[in-house]
Write a protein that holds these residues in place. Structure first.
Motif, mmCIF file in Angstrom:
data_model
loop_
_atom_site.group_PDB
_atom_site.id
_atom_site.type_symbol
_atom_site.label_atom_id
_atom_site.label_comp_id
_atom_site.label_asym_id
_atom_site.label_seq_id
_atom_site.Cartn_x
_atom_site.Cartn_y
_atom_site.Cartn_z
ATOM 1 N N GLU A 198 6.292 69.494 -65.822
ATOM 2 C CA GLU A 198 5.965 69.112 -64.442
ATOM 3 C C GLU A 198 6.463 67.722 -64.086
ATOM 4 O OE1 GLU A 198 3.220 67.004 -63.077
ATOM 5 O OE2 GLU A 198 1.899 66.714 -64.764
ATOM 6 N N SER A 232 6.407 66.164 -60.383
ATOM 7 C CA SER A 232 5.775 67.052 -59.399
ATOM 8 C C SER A 232 4.890 66.279 -58.424
ATOM 9 C CB SER A 232 4.962 68.154 -60.095
ATOM 10 O OG SER A 232 3.907 67.581 -60.837
ATOM 11 N N HIS A 266 8.108 76.071 -58.855
ATOM 12 C CA HIS A 266 9.212 75.878 -59.801
ATOM 13 C C HIS A 266 9.181 76.957 -60.886
ATOM 14 C CE1 HIS A 266 12.184 74.007 -62.334
ATOM 15 N NE2 HIS A 266 11.317 74.030 -63.331
ATOM 16 N N ASP A 304 10.271 80.304 -59.302
ATOM 17 C CA ASP A 304 11.711 80.307 -59.026
ATOM 18 C C ASP A 304 12.523 80.409 -60.310
ATOM 19 O OD1 ASP A 304 11.048 80.019 -56.348
ATOM 20 O OD2 ASP A 304 11.561 77.882 -56.259
ATOM 21 N N THR A 305 12.091 79.690 -61.347
ATOM 22 C CA THR A 305 12.804 79.728 -62.627
ATOM 23 C C THR A 305 12.749 81.129 -63.226
ATOM 24 O OG1 THR A 305 12.358 77.397 -63.048
ATOM 25 C CG2 THR A 305 12.880 78.759 -64.963
#
Length: 148
Positions: free
Chosen positions: A92, A95, A128, A131-132
């Motif tokens: 993170e 973030s 994130h 999406d990854t």
């Protein structure tokens, strides 16, 4: 989740796993894991809870310091609490910085921003991760092994 020393920001995804949205900020301390368990139970009433994603603070070079140790301990306690739902630690880095910038750009000021920055950081972490996984076909990070 974005676990901090004072608060834990919590976000969730839509049922398709496409979009992360803010859910709640839980005050850190006695009863925090109980509240998180209750939130997961509420979510489970409407949809499947596939896993819990927890942000792991790393340095810009990828190392882990005292904050990461605290988060690993928290994630282990959480894994015991929410088993059999898996808990996953994901990087993170930045973030909270990203969340602060996003809120500032949207006109949130001072104390109003501080009140929701933990949720916004949790959204950044979860988005994130979603999406990854969508881009690579593999979930990022590492599963927390439930301590015996």
């Amino acid at each position: 989740m974005d676990p901090g020393d004072a608060r834990i920001g919590i976000a969730r995804s839509d049922p398709t796993g496409f979009l992360a949205t803010p859910l709640e900020t839980v005050r850190r301390g006695g009863g925090d894991l109980k509240r998180i368990g209750a939130l997961l139970a509420e979510i489970a009433e409407d949809s499947d809870v596939l896993e819990v994603v927890v942000g792991l603070p790393r340095s810009l070079k990828g190392g882990e310091g005292p904050s990461a140790v605290k988060v690993r301990d928290f994630a282990a306690s959480l894994a015991r609490r929410v088993a059999p739902v898996p808990v996953r630690l994901v990087d993170e880095r930045l973030s909270t910085v990203s969340a602060e910038a996003m809120l500032r750009d949207r006109g949130r000021k001072g104390s109003n921003r501080r009140a929701v920055v933990d949720q916004a950081a949790a959204v950044v972490i979860l988005q994130h991760a979603l999406d990854t996984e969508r881009a690579t076909g593999t979930a990022p990070g590492e599963i927390v092994e439930e301590p015996a």
